[in-house]
Design a protein around this motif. Structure first.
Motif, short mmCIF file in Angstrom:
data_model
loop_
_atom_site.label_atom_id
_atom_site.label_comp_id
_atom_site.label_asym_id
_atom_site.label_seq_id
_atom_site.Cartn_x
_atom_site.Cartn_y
_atom_site.Cartn_z
N GLY A 84 -13.90 21.61 -30.31
CA GLY A 84 -13.75 20.18 -30.57
C GLY A 84 -14.82 19.37 -29.82
N ARG A 85 -14.62 18.10 -29.72
CA ARG A 85 -15.58 17.21 -29.04
C ARG A 85 -15.48 17.41 -27.53
NH1 ARG A 85 -15.58 10.97 -30.70
NH2 ARG A 85 -16.41 11.92 -32.59
N LEU A 86 -16.65 17.64 -26.93
CA LEU A 86 -16.67 17.91 -25.50
C LEU A 86 -16.89 16.65 -24.66
CD1 LEU A 86 -18.73 21.22 -25.41
CD2 LEU A 86 -16.24 20.92 -25.39
N ALA A 124 -14.03 4.74 -39.73
CA ALA A 124 -12.92 5.62 -39.35
C ALA A 124 -13.25 6.22 -37.98
CB ALA A 124 -12.73 6.72 -40.38
N TYR A 125 -12.50 5.85 -36.99
CA TYR A 125 -12.76 6.31 -35.62
C TYR A 125 -11.85 7.47 -35.28
CZ TYR A 125 -15.45 2.01 -35.05
OH TYR A 125 -16.37 1.02 -35.20
N VAL A 126 -12.37 8.36 -34.43
CA VAL A 126 -11.58 9.50 -33.97
C VAL A 126 -11.47 9.44 -32.46
CG1 VAL A 126 -12.30 10.92 -35.95
CG2 VAL A 126 -13.63 10.97 -33.81
N ILE A 127 -10.63 10.32 -31.94
CA ILE A 127 -10.37 10.32 -30.50
C ILE A 127 -11.68 10.50 -29.71
CG2 ILE A 127 -9.25 11.61 -28.63
CD1 ILE A 127 -6.97 12.22 -30.58
#
Length: 273
Positions: free
Chosen positions: A7-9, A22-25
């Motif tokens: 995932g995003r680090l 659209a925003y993500v965590i």
């Protein structure tokens, strides 16, 4: 080899918030001069109200003053009063920066005085003498300086530096003439006469019996002539036995290497009130 999606680090800065994005965590945006990080993916969730989607990272501070719009002219000065930063327009030529009468802010104004108005100097390279008689005051006609004050409130600083050749007791004082009205003793510059003890300036009462030597005398006085007419200062002298008093040489004037001839300096400064 198997691939593991971690995932995003790290957070990703997305710039200014856009309601259609659209925003993500862990997305970071700015909104209304504040910074937010996304904690739940979504669209059209305004950061300052949708607390389930955004957490504030950095709050907006108090608005400051735009210095670029406060200072409008070359030479302006920035200062702070009770409410914030203020502009002090540049002064005019010759003005000085000072504090106002209420001691609350700077302002431009004229100098309060104490400046030097003019400086004059007389340099005499010759030798001069008088023999006024015993216990009688005389003046040196050539040892003088004249100055014309620019205002009645001005003061005149007068200074002498010379050497004297005197074979007995001798002393000195300042004689002053204002506007050609005649010379008189500038008594405020001297001590107080007491009986036969004469009133003179520092160096008065000098006695030296070696006629081959001379002595340096220097003194100064701040005079208040209260005039705009020419003021002339002369050197007055007295001796006990009526012998000659020499300026710029020894009394004997012998032709020795150790016997000096000296110059005489007289200075006059106008001090503005």
């Amino acid at each position: 080899m198997a691939t593991v999606n971690l995932g995003r680090l790290k957070p990703v800065f997305k710039g200014a918030y856009n309601s259609s994005t659209a925003y993500v965590i862990d997305d970071i945006v700015t909104y209304a001069n504040e910074t937010y990080i996304n904690i739940q993916a979504g669209t059209n969730q305004q950061p300052n109200t949708a607390t389930g989607y955004w957490t504030k990272l950095a709050a907006k501070g108090a608005d400051g003053t735009d210095v670029g719009t406060t200072l409008t002219t070359q030479g302006d000065i920035l200062y702070r009063d009770g409410s914030g930063l203020q502009r002090l327009a540049k002064g005019t030529a010759g003005q000085v920066l000072k504090i106002n009468s209420g001691a609350t802010a700077p302002e431009w104004g004229t100098d309060a005085g104490g400046k030097i108005g003019q400086v004059l100097q007389t340099v005499l390279q010759g030798t001069y003498s008088i023999a006024p008689g015993g216990n009688t005051w005389g003046t040196y006609s050539s040892i003088l300086i004249s100055i014309t004050p620019t205002a009645t409130s001005s003061k005149i600083w007068i200074g002498y530096n010379f050497t004297v050749g005197c074979n007995n007791w001798c002393g000195f004082r300042i004689e002053r003439d204002i506007g050609g009205g005649g010379y008189s003793h500038l008594s405020a510059a001297s001590g107080t006469q007491d009986g036969n003890r004469q009133a003179g300036v520092p160096g008065h009462g000098y006695r030296y019996n070696d006629a081959n030597q001379n002595r340096n005398i220097n003194f100064a006085y701040l005079d208040s002539p209260n005039t705009t007419s020419a003021v002339t200062y002369k050197l007055g002298a007295i001796t006990h036995d009526g012998s000659t008093i020499y300026i710029g040489r020894t009394h004997s004037n012998d032709n020795y290497h150790s016997v000096t001839r000296t110059s005489t300096y007289i200075n006059a400064w106008e001090i503005l009130a």
